[in-house]
Design an enzyme around this catalytic site. Structure first.
Site, mmCIF file in Angstrom:
data_model
loop_
_atom_site.group_PDB
_atom_site.id
_atom_site.type_symbol
_atom_site.label_atom_id
_atom_site.label_comp_id
_atom_site.label_asym_id
_atom_site.label_seq_id
_atom_site.Cartn_x
_atom_site.Cartn_y
_atom_site.Cartn_z
ATOM 1 N N HIS A 59 0.569 -1.309 -0.375
ATOM 2 C CA HIS A 59 -0.126 -0.061 0.308
ATOM 3 C C HIS A 59 0.973 0.873 -0.663
ATOM 4 O O HIS A 59 0.122 2.228 -0.151
ATOM 5 C CB HIS A 59 -0.648 0.143 1.255
ATOM 6 C CG HIS A 59 -1.813 -0.882 1.143
ATOM 7 N ND1 HIS A 59 -2.913 -0.389 0.151
ATOM 8 C CD2 HIS A 59 -2.587 -1.556 1.149
ATOM 9 C CE1 HIS A 59 -4.248 -0.973 0.442
ATOM 10 N NE2 HIS A 59 -3.893 -2.206 0.923
ATOM 11 N N LYS B 257 -9.677 14.197 3.913
ATOM 12 C CA LYS B 257 -8.784 12.775 4.149
ATOM 13 C C LYS B 257 -7.620 12.846 5.395
ATOM 14 O O LYS B 257 -7.530 13.734 5.563
ATOM 15 C CB LYS B 257 -7.799 12.298 3.003
ATOM 16 C CG LYS B 257 -6.937 14.189 2.151
ATOM 17 C CD LYS B 257 -6.181 13.767 0.507
ATOM 18 C CE LYS B 257 -6.922 13.958 -0.176
ATOM 19 N NZ LYS B 257 -6.630 12.155 -1.066
ATOM 20 N N ARG B 258 -6.702 11.841 5.389
ATOM 21 C CA ARG B 258 -5.905 11.798 6.258
ATOM 22 C C ARG B 258 -4.787 13.344 6.093
ATOM 23 O O ARG B 258 -4.743 13.379 4.964
ATOM 24 C CB ARG B 258 -4.999 10.566 6.299
ATOM 25 C CG ARG B 258 -5.836 9.924 7.409
ATOM 26 C CD ARG B 258 -6.352 10.256 8.754
ATOM 27 N NE ARG B 258 -4.985 10.015 10.356
ATOM 28 C CZ ARG B 258 -5.073 9.077 10.974
ATOM 29 N NH1 ARG B 258 -5.356 8.199 10.660
ATOM 30 N NH2 ARG B 258 -3.835 9.253 11.717
ATOM 31 N N LYS C 31 0.296 14.412 1.254
ATOM 32 C CA LYS C 31 -1.104 14.599 0.382
ATOM 33 C C LYS C 31 -1.429 15.931 0.387
ATOM 34 O O LYS C 31 -2.435 16.935 -0.033
ATOM 35 C CB LYS C 31 -2.567 14.168 1.397
ATOM 36 C CG LYS C 31 -2.219 12.660 1.567
ATOM 37 C CD LYS C 31 -3.660 11.584 2.259
ATOM 38 C CE LYS C 31 -3.300 10.770 2.111
ATOM 39 N NZ LYS C 31 -3.947 9.754 2.074
ATOM 40 N N THR D 117 -8.293 5.944 -2.661
ATOM 41 C CA THR D 117 -10.085 6.051 -2.538
ATOM 42 C C THR D 117 -11.017 6.565 -2.360
ATOM 43 O O THR D 117 -12.724 6.917 -3.365
ATOM 44 C CB THR D 117 -10.005 5.123 -2.241
ATOM 45 O OG1 THR D 117 -10.133 4.827 -0.695
ATOM 46 C CG2 THR D 117 -9.668 3.082 -2.428
ATOM 47 N N LYS E 238 -15.269 8.059 -4.664
ATOM 48 C CA LYS E 238 -15.989 8.002 -4.843
ATOM 49 C C LYS E 238 -16.647 9.666 -4.899
ATOM 50 O O LYS E 238 -17.627 9.631 -5.094
ATOM 51 C CB LYS E 238 -15.789 8.533 -2.901
ATOM 52 C CG LYS E 238 -14.952 7.488 -1.977
ATOM 53 C CD LYS E 238 -15.184 7.413 -1.035
ATOM 54 C CE LYS E 238 -14.332 6.429 -0.540
ATOM 55 N NZ LYS E 238 -13.776 6.389 1.079
#
Ligand SMILES: *Cc1c(COP(=O)(O)O)cnc(C)c1O
Length: 799
Positions: free
Chosen positions: A349, A528-529, A534, A636, A640
């Site tokens: 991952h 998101k985290r 990110k 992911t 969505k």
């Protein structure tokens, strides 16, 4: 099943299972009564699925995951059983608010983020496809912490989902295994060892049925809870030392007490290694017990059992399975090793070096002495078979769990096309050269039942009206929406649905967060985290720059925007917590500015979780997927959003690449460097300084972090973030800023042409069907597990 049956069952459970009468029942009691009535309707299918699996002697899939981020279950189960409308009618009849009943269920937050949510989507798709499968994990008493803000800073509070009865689970006291730790190994004079652990706990099973679309099939999610082998030290109790007397129980239960709040930096935590071994060992024993109840030739194990390791967290499965087959059942070592390998598969991952698990040999030798010996033997056997390149599981006194997982796997998969290619050229370059057939790609997916039909009922109904309901079980049918994206009346309805979803979200933000936002503004969402890769700090810098530009020209023709953030920072991750603080400070300052507030607002909704995602995503116009290229394995959340008709502003990272291919490059706001360019850019000395000097807007935004604009009275407060971007900037925020700004203004311009935006949004929904986790699971079935759906009961058999 009629409405009156369901109504009768709800009332029966209220009275006989909960012991309340209608007049005194609270929302909680009604919710539990309905859940039990729905659960009853799963049980027969669940038994039928189990019987069908035994009867067909089908191969079973076992999904081992440290995390299952399942969220709420009632709406999902009712949707899949086709009971949602009936249940609503029943509650309308009682005069009770159905939405509040659904929302009363606590989120089962047994995961950190994408990895855990993937496991939950996979369980649903496995049931929908009729694959005999078990999920195995840990029944944490406390899931991921609850987040709130105090003075803009993140405060973590324990999460307590189990203080209420968990109505979906069945406790299985008879399904228990004793799991040992520590001690020593008694050598037998052969290669077999006898492990005598120093301590032990009991792993007890708790089963939750997972029902697929239209109730075709149901599988089991079996979560292990830790129990003491001995409840009480009676001698100490009788001597009056009550605390010491309870110690065995306290120690044992610690193992399933809390979820580690970080899936990227593990550190040398003994408890974490114990958790990993605890659930992996219990699961393998359960798998072998089931196999041995049906078959007697252990060499057939790979024909009947496919085990998927969700990341390296259950990597100890390799040596443990070898130990069970060799030490405990007497298969020769080489045969045990090959049999185990042919059962095991590993999903990688992340390529982030700090996230690759390793354990010191000292710790492993202390907690799992026999496993360390077996790892040595595996290492030696692998080296002997492949002497050409030296790849070791043990390096510098550390056991590398990625290498162990790879060597002990039949297949190793990446989670997006880009990530899989990067695996071959970075972390697993040498192992890939030795085993070129082993790495395969299975791009992640999300279940369209929860992430479109369930969370966006208005859009679901529109799609069903024009396509029929086949798309729910076969999301690739969404492609048939393509002609409608040219149809003005369809697009008008599509736009009206987005608007209604935004109004609903605006009402919630006002009620829950006390922030007023205008539903006609663009809703620009990053949830998101919180992590440097990110790049929430890139997003907030853009907000600051935009605010400064608007301030310069408050009567300009700006496109109104609401920037919404959600996400938790790991408690020990200092920089991520600084970013949280900064976003809140910027939100406070910008939202209080009357000169710009018509055009820009910033909201940070606390305690992001699955239920919040279900609320926010259907209301999004713009989906922020802005990670540094090469760092997000798949994502992911990006899928969505696309399903729900949001346009992505994003980099060529993870599954963004494939999303852009499927929805059309013209319906995606691309910016930033490619993964290759990122690697090259990092080599340029002073890259961040150069980028800042070339873009006055960026320089000015960073300046506002240093001059106290967002921290009056404490100008130095956010200077650390500015310094990081200017002097370190491993994630290339500065170098990507200018192009990000450009793409964002392009989004502004198109947003003003509502019809054009809506057409692009509808094309995202039409192109998103490939991102169903059903497609992903079919890929695992064909490329990795070699399984087919079992002859299924109910509607599946009738098809
Ligand atoms: C989908 C999801 C994630 C994963 O989001 P990414 O944007 O892919 O990181 C994390 N948390 C929750 C609650 C989710 O639903």
């Amino acid at each position: 099943m009629s409405i009156s049956d369901l109504r009768g069952d709800v009332l029966r459970h209220l009275k006989y299972s909960i012991g309340k009468d209608e007049d005194h029942a609270q929302i909680y009691d009604w919710r539990v009564a309905l859940s039990l009535a729905v659960r009853d309707r799963i049980v027969d299918r669940w038994f039928a699925a189990t019987r069908a699996t035994y009867a067909s002697r089908a191969k079973r899939v076992y999904y081992l995951s440290m995390e299952f981020l399942i969220g709420r279950l009632l709406e999902d189960a009712a949707t899949n059983l086709g009971l949602l409308d009936e249940a609503k009618a029943v509650f309308d009849g009682f005069g009770l608010p159905f939405d509040r009943v659904l929302a009363d269920e606590p989120d089962a937050a047994l995961g950190n983020g994408g990895l855990g949510r993937l496991a939950a989507c996979f369980m649903e798709s496995l049931a929908t496809l009729g694959v005999p499968a078990y999920g195995y994990g840990i029944r944490y008493e406390h899931g991921l912490f609850r987040q709130r803000f105090e003075g803009g800073r993140q405060i973590e509070e324990p999460e307590d989902w189990l203080t209420q009865a968990h109505v979906w689970e069945f406790e299985r006291p008879e399904t228990s295994f004793e799991i040992g730790f520590g001690g020593h190994v008694h050598r037998t004079g052969t290669s077999r060892g006898i492990w005598r652990p120093a301590e032990a706990v009991i792993a007890q099973g708790f089963d939750t049925p997972v029902v697929g679309w239209q109730g075709r099939w149901a599988n089991t999610l079996r979560l292990w809870g830790a129990q003491p082998t001995r409840l009480l030290d009676l001698e100490r109790f009788n001597a009056g030392d009550y605390t010491a007397a309870a110690q065995p129980e306290t120690l044992a239960r610690t193992i399933s007490r809390v979820l580690y709040p970080d899936d990227t930096t593990e550190g040398g935590k003994a408890l974490r290694l114990k958790q990993e071994y605890f659930f992996t060992a219990a699961s393998l024993r359960d798998i072998l017990r089931r196999f041995e109840s049906e078959y007697d030739d252990l060499r057939k194990l790979p024909q009947k059992v496919a085990i998927q390791l969700n990341d390296t967290h259950p990597a100890i499965a390799g040596p443990e399975l070898v130990r069970l087959l060799h030490d405990e059942r007497g298969l020769p070592f080489d045969e045990a090793m090959e049999t185990a390998r042919l059962c095991l598969n590993y999903t990688n991952h992340t390529l982030l070096p700090e996230a690759l698990e390793s354990w010191s040999e000292g710790l492993m030798g202390y907690l799992l002495p026999r496993h360390l010996q077996i790892i040595e033997a595996i290492d030696a056997a692998h080296h002997k078979a492949y002497p050409a390149r030296s790849v070791h599981i043990r390096e510098h006194g550390q056991v590398q769990m990625g290498n162990l997982s790879f060597i002990m796997a039949k297949r190793v998969n990446g989670v997006s096309a880009l990530h899989t290619e990067l695996m071959k050229t970075t972390v697993f370059q040498d192992l890939h050269a030795l085993h070129p057939e082993r790495i395969v790609n299975e791009t992640n997916g999300v279940t369209p039942r929860r992430w479109l039909l369930g969370c966006n009922p208005r859009l679901g109904a529109l799609i069903t009206e024009v396509l029929g309901d086949g798309w729910v079980g076969d999301a690739e049918e969404l492609a048939r929406l393509a002609p409608f994206t040219e149809d003005a009346s369809f697009l008008e309805r599509f736009a009206a649905i987005k608007r209604a979803n935004k109004e609903e979200l605006a009402g919630w933000l006002k009620r829950e967060q006390g922030v007023a936002v205008d539903p006609s503004a663009m809703f620009d969402i990053q949830i998101k985290r919180i992590h440097e890769y990110k790049r929430q700090h890139l997003n907030i810098l853009e907000a600051i720059a935009l605010w400064q530009d608007i301030s310069d020209n408050p009567n300009g023709d700006w496109t109104p925007r609401v920037k919404i953030f959600g996400g938790k920072a790991a408690p020990g991750y200092w920089f991520a917590k600084e970013i949280v603080h900064l976003i809140n400070a910027v939100a406070g300052r910008i939202n209080a500015d009357p000169a710009t507030s018509r055009f820009l607002r910033v909201v940070f909704a606390p305690n992001y979780n699955v239920s919040m995602a279900e609320r926010l995503i259907p209301a999004a116009d713009l989906s922020e997927q802005i990670s540094t290229a090469g760092k997000e394995a798949s994502g992911t959340g990006n899928m969505k959003f696309a399903m729900n008709g949001a346009l992505t502003i994003g980099t060529l990272d993870g599954a963004n690449v494939e999303i852009r291919d499927h929805v059309g490059a013209e319906n995606f706001f691309l910016f930033g460097m490619t993964a290759e360019e990122v690697v090259a850019r990092r080599e340029v000395p002073g890259h961040a300084r150069q980028a800042i000097e070339a873009d006055p807007r960026l320089a000015r935004a960073l300046g506002a972090l240093r001059d106290g604009t967002f921290s009056p009275g404490n100008p130095g407060l956010f200077a650390g973030i500015a310094d990081n971007v200017e002097h370190h900037d491993y994630f290339l925020v500065a170098s990507d800023f200018t192009d990000y700004w450009r793409a964002s203004r392009e989004a502004d311009a198109i947003c003003r042409d509502g019809a054009r935006w809506t057409r692009m949004a509808a094309r995202n929904t039409a192109g998103s069907g490939w991102f169903s986790s059903d497609r992903t699971i079919r890929g695992y079935m064909a490329d990795i597990w070699d399984v087919t759906p079992a002859a299924a009961p109910g509607t599946l058999a009738a098809e």
